[in-house]
Design a protein around this motif. Sequence first.
Motif, PDB file in Angstrom:
ATOM      1  N   LEU A 171       1.347  -1.186   0.197  1.00 57.83           N
ATOM      2  CA  LEU A 171      -0.053   0.192  -0.079  1.00 57.83           C
ATOM      3  C   LEU A 171       1.313   1.033   0.315  1.00 57.83           C
ATOM      4  N   ALA A 172       0.475   2.527  -0.455  1.00 57.47           N
ATOM      5  CA  ALA A 172       1.103   3.156  -0.606  1.00 57.47           C
ATOM      6  C   ALA A 172       0.349   4.599  -1.021  1.00 57.47           C
ATOM      7  N   PHE A 173       1.311   5.791  -0.321  1.00 57.57           N
ATOM      8  CA  PHE A 173       0.403   7.286   0.931  1.00 57.57           C
ATOM      9  C   PHE A 173       0.992   8.067  -0.392  1.00 57.57           C
ATOM     10  N   ASP A 174       0.985   9.046  -1.503  1.00 55.95           N
ATOM     11  CA  ASP A 174       1.882   9.570  -1.867  1.00 55.95           C
ATOM     12  C   ASP A 174       0.599  10.900  -2.723  1.00 55.95           C
ATOM     13  N   PRO A 175       0.766  12.164  -2.454  1.00 59.16           N
ATOM     14  CA  PRO A 175      -0.387  13.068  -3.373  1.00 59.16           C
ATOM     15  C   PRO A 175      -0.124  12.831  -4.155  1.00 59.16           C
ATOM     16  N   TYR A 176       1.311  12.693  -5.165  1.00 58.33           N
ATOM     17  CA  TYR A 176       1.515  12.587  -6.410  1.00 58.33           C
ATOM     18  C   TYR A 176       1.865  10.480  -6.101  1.00 58.33           C
ATOM     19  N   SER A 202       6.742   2.078   6.898  1.00 58.19           N
ATOM     20  CA  SER A 202       8.032   3.266   5.997  1.00 58.19           C
ATOM     21  C   SER A 202       7.544   4.448   5.611  1.00 58.19           C
ATOM     22  N   LEU A 203       8.185   5.031   6.472  1.00 59.20           N
ATOM     23  CA  LEU A 203       8.008   6.623   6.163  1.00 59.20           C
ATOM     24  C   LEU A 203       9.290   7.083   5.452  1.00 59.20           C
ATOM     25  N   HIS A 204       9.263   7.407   4.325  1.00 56.57           N
ATOM     26  CA  HIS A 204       9.882   8.030   3.086  1.00 56.57           C
ATOM     27  C   HIS A 204       9.365   9.256   2.616  1.00 56.57           C
ATOM     28  N   CYS A 205       9.385   9.560   3.052  1.00 58.21           N
ATOM     29  CA  CYS A 205       9.369  11.700   2.825  1.00 58.21           C
ATOM     30  C   CYS A 205       9.724  12.930   2.920  1.00 58.21           C
ATOM     31  N   PRO A 206      10.016  13.903   2.197  1.00 57.11           N
ATOM     32  CA  PRO A 206      10.933  14.832   2.707  1.00 57.11           C
ATOM     33  C   PRO A 206       9.331  15.571   3.889  1.00 57.11           C
ATOM     34  N   LEU A 207      10.164  16.466   5.109  1.00 56.86           N
ATOM     35  CA  LEU A 207       9.704  17.009   5.576  1.00 56.86           C
ATOM     36  C   LEU A 207       9.586  18.287   5.399  1.00 56.86           C
ATOM     37  N   PRO A 209       5.384  21.794   5.552  1.00 58.06           N
ATOM     38  CA  PRO A 209       4.384  21.918   7.026  1.00 58.06           C
ATOM     39  C   PRO A 209       3.394  20.996   6.247  1.00 58.06           C
ATOM     40  N   GLU A 210       3.290  20.677   5.250  1.00 61.78           N
ATOM     41  CA  GLU A 210       2.553  19.299   5.280  1.00 61.78           C
ATOM     42  C   GLU A 210       2.539  17.946   6.074  1.00 61.78           C
ATOM     43  N   THR A 211       3.721  17.889   6.014  1.00 64.85           N
ATOM     44  CA  THR A 211       4.214  16.107   6.763  1.00 64.85           C
ATOM     45  C   THR A 211       4.189  16.438   8.055  1.00 64.85           C
ATOM     46  N   HIS A 212       4.439  17.457   8.536  1.00 65.61           N
ATOM     47  CA  HIS A 212       5.546  17.620  10.435  1.00 65.61           C
ATOM     48  C   HIS A 212       4.186  16.909  10.950  1.00 65.61           C
ATOM     49  N   LYS A 213       4.969  16.060  12.074  1.00 66.75           N
ATOM     50  CA  LYS A 213       3.997  15.788  12.575  1.00 66.75           C
ATOM     51  C   LYS A 213       2.790  14.651  11.844  1.00 66.75           C
ATOM     52  N   MET A 214       3.347  13.977  10.871  1.00 65.70           N
ATOM     53  CA  MET A 214       1.569  13.708   9.981  1.00 65.70           C
ATOM     54  C   MET A 214       1.360  12.415  10.615  1.00 65.70           C
ATOM     55  N   ILE A 215       2.773  11.371  11.298  1.00 64.79           N
ATOM     56  CA  ILE A 215       2.016  10.388  12.729  1.00 64.79           C
ATOM     57  C   ILE A 215       1.681  10.843  13.798  1.00 64.79           C
ATOM     58  N   LEU A 237       8.269  13.926  11.466  1.00 65.58           N
ATOM     59  CA  LEU A 237       7.319  13.461  10.656  1.00 65.58           C
ATOM     60  C   LEU A 237       6.530  12.589  11.816  1.00 65.58           C
ATOM     61  N   ILE A 238       7.066  12.332  12.991  1.00 71.92           N
ATOM     62  CA  ILE A 238       6.191  11.628  13.922  1.00 71.92           C
ATOM     63  C   ILE A 238       5.805  12.882  15.170  1.00 71.92           C
ATOM     64  N   ASP A 239       5.396  12.681  15.887  1.00 72.21           N
ATOM     65  CA  ASP A 239       4.850  13.126  16.956  1.00 72.21           C
ATOM     66  C   ASP A 239       5.302  11.736  18.306  1.00 72.21           C
ATOM     67  N   THR A 240       6.762  11.938  18.625  1.00 69.93           N
ATOM     68  CA  THR A 240       7.417  11.273  19.071  1.00 69.93           C
ATOM     69  C   THR A 240       6.466  10.795  20.284  1.00 69.93           C
ATOM     70  N   GLU A 241       6.499  11.696  21.057  1.00 67.55           N
ATOM     71  CA  GLU A 241       5.219  11.136  22.965  1.00 67.55           C
ATOM     72  C   GLU A 241       4.174  10.487  22.287  1.00 67.55           C
ATOM     73  N   ALA A 242       3.470  11.005  21.259  1.00 67.92           N
ATOM     74  CA  ALA A 242       2.088   9.703  20.442  1.00 67.92           C
ATOM     75  C   ALA A 242       2.470   8.618  20.294  1.00 67.92           C
ATOM     76  N   VAL A 243       3.780   8.698  19.645  1.00 66.20           N
ATOM     77  CA  VAL A 243       4.384   7.015  19.089  1.00 66.20           C
ATOM     78  C   VAL A 243       4.709   6.378  20.338  1.00 66.20           C
ATOM     79  N   ILE A 244       5.363   7.254  21.524  1.00 64.45           N
ATOM     80  CA  ILE A 244       6.132   6.592  22.746  1.00 64.45           C
ATOM     81  C   ILE A 244       4.410   5.872  23.263  1.00 64.45           C
ATOM     82  N   ASP A 245       3.263   6.860  23.645  1.00 63.42           N
ATOM     83  CA  ASP A 245       2.077   6.199  24.069  1.00 63.42           C
ATOM     84  C   ASP A 245       1.257   5.019  23.046  1.00 63.42           C
ATOM     85  N   SER A 246       1.508   5.631  22.295  1.00 57.64           N
ATOM     86  CA  SER A 246       0.959   4.181  21.432  1.00 57.64           C
ATOM     87  C   SER A 246       1.151   3.246  21.478  1.00 57.64           C
TER      88      SER A 246
END
Length: 336
Positions: A171-176, A202-207, A209-215, A237-246
Amino acid sequence: MKVAFFSSKSYDEEYFTNVNKTFDHKLHFFETRLDAHTVKLAKGYQAVCIFVNDKADAHVMRKLSQRNIKLLALRCAGFNNVDLDAAEKYGITVLRVPAYSPRAVAEHALALILTLNRKTHKAYNRIREGNFSLERLTGFNVSGKTIGVVGSGAIGRAFIQLLKGFEPHFLAFDPYPNEQLKNEGVEYVSLEKLLSESDIISLHCPLSPETHKMINAQNLKYVKQGAMLINTSRGKLIDTEAVIDSLRKKQLGSLGIDVYAEEEKLFFKDLSEMIIDDDTIARLISLPNVLVTAHQAFLTREALEQIAETTLQNISDFNNGQIAETNHVGRKHLGK
């Protein structure tokens, strides 16, 4: 040209010095990173070369301009640490290495997946201590699993090609969306669908404003229980605190990261004799289902050579007035 390198390590000096034999620039290597306090070191140079954790904000750009610096050469693909408005304002050209070795980063992402899954790092430590038990080392077959790839640029595509041997469903997610990948069976879906159905993400996108803390906490609730999250792109790209909580709630099964939101304070340094004043990284390291490497995904001989060749070619092109548009970073080149 006379070039000042910031945040340089032994491997930078080795590879750039060797490749520079065919370019004949004058290179000087500083171990310190570029910021408001160290920008004074750029005096007397014609160009400055920086890496991912150097800081090229508006203040630094103004200081560089005052020192007659006209070129900022990035020896990396990302440019989120550069104020492009200030670069344009002060007439500083920004060049980068857009695709130095996608395979190197993709292979490291695979290494994180296999290490986390089969727990080879734990087995290695056990064996060294004479513990040959297999308890708590159970993994899963990657073959046949659903792998979600966020970002299908050069590295994302290399990652997909690399993992095809496991015969997963992609599966892939990409605006393009990439039409070739679609033709090869990669299914483009929403981020929520990707998170909810993927066994490995697996995350493979640049940082940006649109991808900031996308997870983040909001979409982590969609994650398939027990899924593995891999990030070899940018820490924010990830909210580290939210990931730790998950992870603690056992929603997210495991985490492998080669990047960290506050890595500029830690990575590329030997802090083994110091108390690390970062509670978040301390919590990450303490979790048994988390694997952290310190931004080494790019670190292969092939990648280092290509980074040096492209960066030095960029400097020569600038000096000769023949800039490659694909390597030029600026607001007008980004369609802004």
